[in-house]
Structures are given as C-alpha cells and as structure tokens.
Motif scaffolding. Sequence first.
Motif, PDB file in Angstrom:
ATOM      1  N   ALA A 141       0.833  -1.206   0.000  1.00  0.00           N
ATOM      2  CA  ALA A 141       0.000   0.000   0.000  1.00  0.00           C
ATOM      3  C   ALA A 141       0.865   1.253   0.000  1.00  0.00           C
ATOM      4  CB  ALA A 141      -0.919  -0.009   1.220  1.00  0.00           C
ATOM      5  N   ALA A 142       0.225   2.385  -0.332  1.00  0.00           N
ATOM      6  CA  ALA A 142       0.901   3.689  -0.315  1.00  0.00           C
ATOM      7  C   ALA A 142       0.051   4.669   0.472  1.00  0.00           C
ATOM      8  CB  ALA A 142       1.119   4.201  -1.737  1.00  0.00           C
ATOM      9  N   ALA A 143       0.687   5.391   1.391  1.00  0.00           N
ATOM     10  CA  ALA A 143      -0.008   6.392   2.200  1.00  0.00           C
ATOM     11  C   ALA A 143       0.778   7.691   2.174  1.00  0.00           C
ATOM     12  CB  ALA A 143      -0.175   5.907   3.636  1.00  0.00           C
ATOM     13  N   SER A 144       0.082   8.792   1.945  1.00  0.00           N
ATOM     14  CA  SER A 144       0.693  10.117   1.964  1.00  0.00           C
ATOM     15  C   SER A 144      -0.058  10.993   2.960  1.00  0.00           C
ATOM     16  CB  SER A 144       0.641  10.764   0.572  1.00  0.00           C
ATOM     17  OG  SER A 144       1.406  10.031  -0.359  1.00  0.00           O
ATOM     18  N   LEU A 145       0.689  11.635   3.854  1.00  0.00           N
ATOM     19  CA  LEU A 145       0.116  12.549   4.826  1.00  0.00           C
ATOM     20  C   LEU A 145       0.752  13.915   4.634  1.00  0.00           C
ATOM     21  CD1 LEU A 145       0.361   9.559   6.260  1.00  0.00           C
ATOM     22  CD2 LEU A 145      -0.389  10.803   8.289  1.00  0.00           C
ATOM     23  N   GLU A 146      -0.080  14.948   4.517  1.00  0.00           N
ATOM     24  CA  GLU A 146       0.411  16.317   4.401  1.00  0.00           C
ATOM     25  C   GLU A 146      -0.345  17.212   5.368  1.00  0.00           C
ATOM     26  OE1 GLU A 146       0.504  17.924   0.492  1.00  0.00           O
ATOM     27  OE2 GLU A 146       1.694  16.292  -0.366  1.00  0.00           O
ATOM     28  N   ARG A 147       0.400  17.967   6.142  1.00  0.00           N
ATOM     29  CA  ARG A 147      -0.149  18.947   7.091  1.00  0.00           C
ATOM     30  C   ARG A 147      -1.135  18.277   8.069  1.00  0.00           C
ATOM     31  NH1 ARG A 147      -0.674  20.581   2.168  1.00  0.00           N
ATOM     32  NH2 ARG A 147      -2.938  20.299   2.300  1.00  0.00           N
ATOM     33  N   CYS A 148      -0.810  17.070   8.491  1.00  0.00           N
ATOM     34  CA  CYS A 148      -1.657  16.342   9.430  1.00  0.00           C
ATOM     35  C   CYS A 148      -1.041  16.371  10.825  1.00  0.00           C
ATOM     36  CB  CYS A 148      -1.828  14.889   8.984  1.00  0.00           C
ATOM     37  SG  CYS A 148      -2.750  14.686   7.437  1.00  0.00           S
ATOM     38  N   ALA A 149      -1.849  16.043  11.822  1.00  0.00           N
ATOM     39  CA  ALA A 149      -1.372  15.851  13.188  1.00  0.00           C
ATOM     40  C   ALA A 149      -1.679  14.420  13.594  1.00  0.00           C
ATOM     41  CB  ALA A 149      -2.053  16.830  14.136  1.00  0.00           C
ATOM     42  N   VAL A 150      -0.646  13.703  14.052  1.00  0.00           N
ATOM     43  CA  VAL A 150      -0.798  12.322  14.512  1.00  0.00           C
ATOM     44  C   VAL A 150      -0.434  12.303  15.989  1.00  0.00           C
ATOM     45  CG1 VAL A 150      -0.132   9.920  14.180  1.00  0.00           C
ATOM     46  CG2 VAL A 150      -0.192  11.473  12.214  1.00  0.00           C
ATOM     47  N   ARG A 151      -1.427  12.053  16.842  1.00  0.00           N
ATOM     48  CA  ARG A 151      -1.212  12.168  18.286  1.00  0.00           C
ATOM     49  C   ARG A 151      -1.876  11.003  19.030  1.00  0.00           C
ATOM     50  NH1 ARG A 151      -2.602  17.816  17.153  1.00  0.00           N
ATOM     51  NH2 ARG A 151      -0.754  19.151  17.469  1.00  0.00           N
ATOM     52  N   ASP A 152      -1.368  10.770  20.241  1.00  0.00           N
ATOM     53  CA  ASP A 152      -2.012   9.884  21.221  1.00  0.00           C
ATOM     54  C   ASP A 152      -2.137   8.454  20.710  1.00  0.00           C
ATOM     55  OD1 ASP A 152      -2.298  12.175  22.783  1.00  0.00           O
ATOM     56  OD2 ASP A 152      -4.268  12.614  21.945  1.00  0.00           O
ATOM     57  N   THR A 153      -1.001   7.886  20.243  1.00  0.00           N
ATOM     58  CA  THR A 153      -0.955   6.502  19.789  1.00  0.00           C
ATOM     59  C   THR A 153       0.250   5.806  20.432  1.00  0.00           C
ATOM     60  OG1 THR A 153       0.538   6.736  17.896  1.00  0.00           O
ATOM     61  CG2 THR A 153      -1.772   7.314  17.536  1.00  0.00           C
ATOM     62  N   PHE A 154       0.266   4.482  20.320  1.00  0.00           N
ATOM     63  CA  PHE A 154       1.474   3.744  20.671  1.00  0.00           C
ATOM     64  C   PHE A 154       2.453   3.753  19.497  1.00  0.00           C
ATOM     65  CE2 PHE A 154      -1.668   2.048  23.635  1.00  0.00           C
ATOM     66  CZ  PHE A 154      -0.981   2.188  24.833  1.00  0.00           C
ATOM     67  N   GLN A 155       1.946   3.682  18.267  1.00  0.00           N
ATOM     68  CA  GLN A 155       2.768   3.815  17.065  1.00  0.00           C
ATOM     69  C   GLN A 155       2.047   4.767  16.116  1.00  0.00           C
ATOM     70  OE1 GLN A 155       5.099  -0.457  16.789  1.00  0.00           O
ATOM     71  NE2 GLN A 155       3.197  -0.288  15.648  1.00  0.00           N
ATOM     72  N   GLY A 156       2.682   5.895  15.835  1.00  0.00           N
ATOM     73  CA  GLY A 156       2.002   6.945  15.074  1.00  0.00           C
ATOM     74  C   GLY A 156       1.774   6.593  13.617  1.00  0.00           C
ATOM     75  N   VAL A 157       2.863   6.486  12.849  1.00  0.00           N
ATOM     76  CA  VAL A 157       2.792   6.167  11.422  1.00  0.00           C
ATOM     77  C   VAL A 157       3.672   4.949  11.186  1.00  0.00           C
ATOM     78  CG1 VAL A 157       3.269   6.976   9.082  1.00  0.00           C
ATOM     79  CG2 VAL A 157       2.378   8.567  10.793  1.00  0.00           C
ATOM     80  N   VAL A 158       3.121   3.926  10.537  1.00  0.00           N
ATOM     81  CA  VAL A 158       3.836   2.662  10.349  1.00  0.00           C
ATOM     82  C   VAL A 158       3.907   2.329   8.863  1.00  0.00           C
ATOM     83  CG1 VAL A 158       3.941   0.219  10.937  1.00  0.00           C
ATOM     84  CG2 VAL A 158       2.971   1.853  12.582  1.00  0.00           C
ATOM     85  N   ALA A 159       5.131   2.160   8.342  1.00  0.00           N
ATOM     86  CA  ALA A 159       5.350   1.630   6.993  1.00  0.00           C
ATOM     87  C   ALA A 159       5.786   0.189   7.163  1.00  0.00           C
ATOM     88  CB  ALA A 159       6.408   2.444   6.256  1.00  0.00           C
ATOM     89  N   HIS A 160       4.961  -0.752   6.720  1.00  0.00           N
ATOM     90  CA  HIS A 160       5.120  -2.142   7.136  1.00  0.00           C
ATOM     91  C   HIS A 160       5.185  -3.091   5.942  1.00  0.00           C
ATOM     92  CE1 HIS A 160       5.009  -5.522   9.807  1.00  0.00           C
ATOM     93  NE2 HIS A 160       3.782  -5.897   9.482  1.00  0.00           N
ATOM     94  N   VAL A 161       6.333  -3.650   5.679  1.00  0.00           N
ATOM     95  CA  VAL A 161       6.629  -4.794   4.799  1.00  0.00           C
ATOM     96  C   VAL A 161       6.033  -4.706   3.387  1.00  0.00           C
ATOM     97  CG1 VAL A 161       6.848  -6.307   6.795  1.00  0.00           C
ATOM     98  CG2 VAL A 161       4.699  -6.278   5.553  1.00  0.00           C
ATOM     99  N   ARG A 162       6.620  -5.523   2.528  1.00  0.00           N
ATOM    100  CA  ARG A 162       6.133  -5.793   1.166  1.00  0.00           C
ATOM    101  C   ARG A 162       5.922  -4.539   0.320  1.00  0.00           C
ATOM    102  NH1 ARG A 162       1.291  -9.698   0.301  1.00  0.00           N
ATOM    103  NH2 ARG A 162       1.851  -9.015  -1.803  1.00  0.00           N
TER     104      ARG A 162
END
Length: 217
Positions: free
Chosen positions: A155-176
């Motif tokens: 998969a492909a994910a793009s984040l622009e001007r976002c806020a990522v808060r209050d997680t154990f793992q914020g942004v994850v790029a995972h395998v394959r």
Amino acid sequence: QCDAHFAVRALGRSPFKAPRPWAPPVERAPADAPALPGLPESPSKTLGMRKPPGPGSPFTDGRRTTKQGPIDLAHGSRGEERGTNFHLTAAGPAECTVKLRGAHWSFASCEVKCAGGVALLCNQEGEVFLGDCEVGGLGRQGQRATDGVIAMDGAAASLERCAVRDTFQGVVAHVRRSEVSVRACTLQHNLLAIVLTDGASLAVSDCLVIDNTAAAI
C-alpha cells in the motif's frame, strides 16, 4: 538484515521518489440528482464504488458529521471525504476505524481516531491521501490508539499537514514494498512516532516530531 529504505530531510530533495499523493477523479452529478449518502452510520458495513459528495451533502454547509467505525472501504472503491469525523472505541487492537483493502481514497480536513485499535489501515496495494487531518487516539488517558496510520502489503499512504497524536505507534510503513510519505506534519504524544519495517519505504520532510515517549523513529 533489513532492506528497508528510509530518508529524512529538512529541506531539499529526497534521495528516492516518495509516493505520489493520490487524488480521486471528480465526477459531477446532475443538478437534479439526489444527494449521495455519506459513509454508513452503523458499523461493519462494506462500501463499494461511491462518488464524492454532491450538492446538499453535509460538507457543503460547514457542519461536521461524525461517522462511527468500523468502516471497511472495499477493494476497487475510490472516492473522497471532507470535513468528517471518523471515531471508534475498539473492542480489540485489531479493529480499525477506517480500513482500505485495495481501495483508493482521499481524506481532507477529517478526524480519523480510535481508542484501543488502529485509526486507519491501508493494505492490499491500496492508496490513501490525508491532508489537514487529525489522526490517532481519542485521548491520552486510556483512549490511545494502538496505531495512527498503517500502510502494509504494497500500500501507499501520503500525509500532508496532518497531526498524529495519542498513539502507541504513530505512522507505520510495514513490509512488502509499502510506501509512506509524511510531509509538514506534527507527530506528538505517541510512544513511537514513526515505525519502519523490512521491505518498506519512508520519506519524512518538514515535520515537527515532539514529546514522543520512547522514540521519534
């Protein structure tokens, strides 16, 4: 041995080509067409193809609508959401507020939040673009998300001007061959702000990464 590819830049050019932000084609409905329904109010419904909201939708009059997850965007579907809150109090860490299985969607000025599960999961070679969004947990006192955004299985994910808060793992790029681009975002109050695993690609630029408990990356 890890063969992941990782690049961080403050200014200038990334050493590899970051995922191209995806935007859905705009389809104009006839003027007399009925307003298209939003995402389902009840959980566990699967969506197929859907046009962007037309005239008369809740997005056109400045009000915000809250949609209750889990919401499953089906393989091959594509569309966009604007100014909507997506919330879920999960029963377990495997539950997602929004899941894209081979789907192609764009979210603008939305909230995608979860307590006890994943806010947004994109897999099976899906693509997601988030712009000016709030992503993560519903709070820090027992309301954290396990993960903010996960891209996996090509998969492909793009984040622009976002806020990522209050997680154990914020942004994850995972395998394959998964690809994640994080640009001009704030990552704050997470345990781990950014996680990169084997076989994935990640580009981070012009971001504020602050007040994360264990590690920035």
